[in-house]
Write a protein that holds these residues in place. Structure first.
Motif, PDB file in Angstrom:
ATOM      1  N   TRP A  22      -0.692  12.960   3.585  1.00  0.00           N
ATOM      2  CA  TRP A  22      -0.223  11.591   3.333  1.00  0.00           C
ATOM      3  C   TRP A  22      -0.989  10.952   2.183  1.00  0.00           C
ATOM      4  N   GLY A  23      -2.139  11.501   1.839  1.00  0.00           N
ATOM      5  CA  GLY A  23      -2.950  10.938   0.767  1.00  0.00           C
ATOM      6  C   GLY A  23      -3.706   9.699   1.221  1.00  0.00           C
ATOM      7  N   THR A  24      -4.184   8.967   0.255  1.00  0.00           N
ATOM      8  CA  THR A  24      -4.931   7.737   0.521  1.00  0.00           C
ATOM      9  C   THR A  24      -3.958   6.608   0.824  1.00  0.00           C
ATOM     10  N   GLY A  25      -4.335   5.770   1.785  1.00  0.00           N
ATOM     11  CA  GLY A  25      -3.492   4.632   2.128  1.00  0.00           C
ATOM     12  C   GLY A  25      -4.255   3.331   1.996  1.00  0.00           C
ATOM     13  N   GLN A  26      -3.510   2.249   1.769  1.00  0.00           N
ATOM     14  CA  GLN A  26      -4.119   0.924   1.687  1.00  0.00           C
ATOM     15  C   GLN A  26      -3.731   0.143   2.939  1.00  0.00           C
ATOM     16  N   VAL A  27      -4.747  -0.403   3.626  1.00  0.00           N
ATOM     17  CA  VAL A  27      -4.505  -1.189   4.831  1.00  0.00           C
ATOM     18  C   VAL A  27      -3.755  -2.456   4.453  1.00  0.00           C
ATOM     19  N   GLN A  28      -2.649  -2.710   5.147  1.00  0.00           N
ATOM     20  CA  GLN A  28      -1.856  -3.912   4.934  1.00  0.00           C
ATOM     21  C   GLN A  28      -2.214  -4.986   5.957  1.00  0.00           C
ATOM     22  N   SER A  29      -2.431  -4.562   7.219  1.00  0.00           N
ATOM     23  CA  SER A  29      -2.845  -5.500   8.270  1.00  0.00           C
ATOM     24  C   SER A  29      -3.533  -4.732   9.385  1.00  0.00           C
ATOM     25  N   ASN A  30      -4.334  -5.456  10.167  1.00  0.00           N
ATOM     26  CA  ASN A  30      -5.063  -4.878  11.291  1.00  0.00           C
ATOM     27  C   ASN A  30      -5.103  -5.929  12.392  1.00  0.00           C
ATOM     28  N   ILE A  31      -4.151  -5.830  13.315  1.00  0.00           N
ATOM     29  CA  ILE A  31      -4.019  -6.823  14.386  1.00  0.00           C
ATOM     30  C   ILE A  31      -4.036  -6.091  15.720  1.00  0.00           C
ATOM     31  N   GLY A  32      -5.065  -6.371  16.514  1.00  0.00           N
ATOM     32  CA  GLY A  32      -5.197  -5.676  17.792  1.00  0.00           C
ATOM     33  C   GLY A  32      -5.376  -4.193  17.540  1.00  0.00           C
ATOM     34  N   ASP A  33      -4.566  -3.388  18.199  1.00  0.00           N
ATOM     35  CA  ASP A  33      -4.629  -1.938  18.004  1.00  0.00           C
ATOM     36  C   ASP A  33      -3.599  -1.447  16.990  1.00  0.00           C
ATOM     37  N   ARG A  34      -2.905  -2.362  16.321  1.00  0.00           N
ATOM     38  CA  ARG A  34      -1.865  -1.981  15.358  1.00  0.00           C
ATOM     39  C   ARG A  34      -2.387  -2.154  13.927  1.00  0.00           C
ATOM     40  N   ILE A  35      -2.467  -1.025  13.225  1.00  0.00           N
ATOM     41  CA  ILE A  35      -2.945  -1.031  11.844  1.00  0.00           C
ATOM     42  C   ILE A  35      -1.802  -0.551  10.957  1.00  0.00           C
TER      43      ILE A  35
END
Length: 62
Positions: A22-35
């Protein structure tokens, strides 16, 4: 959520330990256990942070 996932913030770069293609990813959001992460080769993916520990990715300086 585990401690490593808890520090992830939007804009940080990560890799998925079980999906290196999948390569490198950029975090868009991190809410609770959902990233939500936008991976270079896979696109937008919602990760269950209670099951997967994403690995922070740091680019080597030039």
């Amino acid at each position: 959520m585990n401690a490593l996932n808890a520090i992830l913030e939007p804009g940080m770069l990560v890799t998925h330990p079980d999906q290196p293609d999948w390569g490198t990813g950029q975090v868009q959001s991190n809410i609770g256990d959902r990233i939500t992460v936008n991976f270079r080769e896979e696109g937008k993916v919602v990760i269950d942070g209670s099951r997967i520990t994403l690995l922070p990715f740091f680019e080597a300086p030039d």
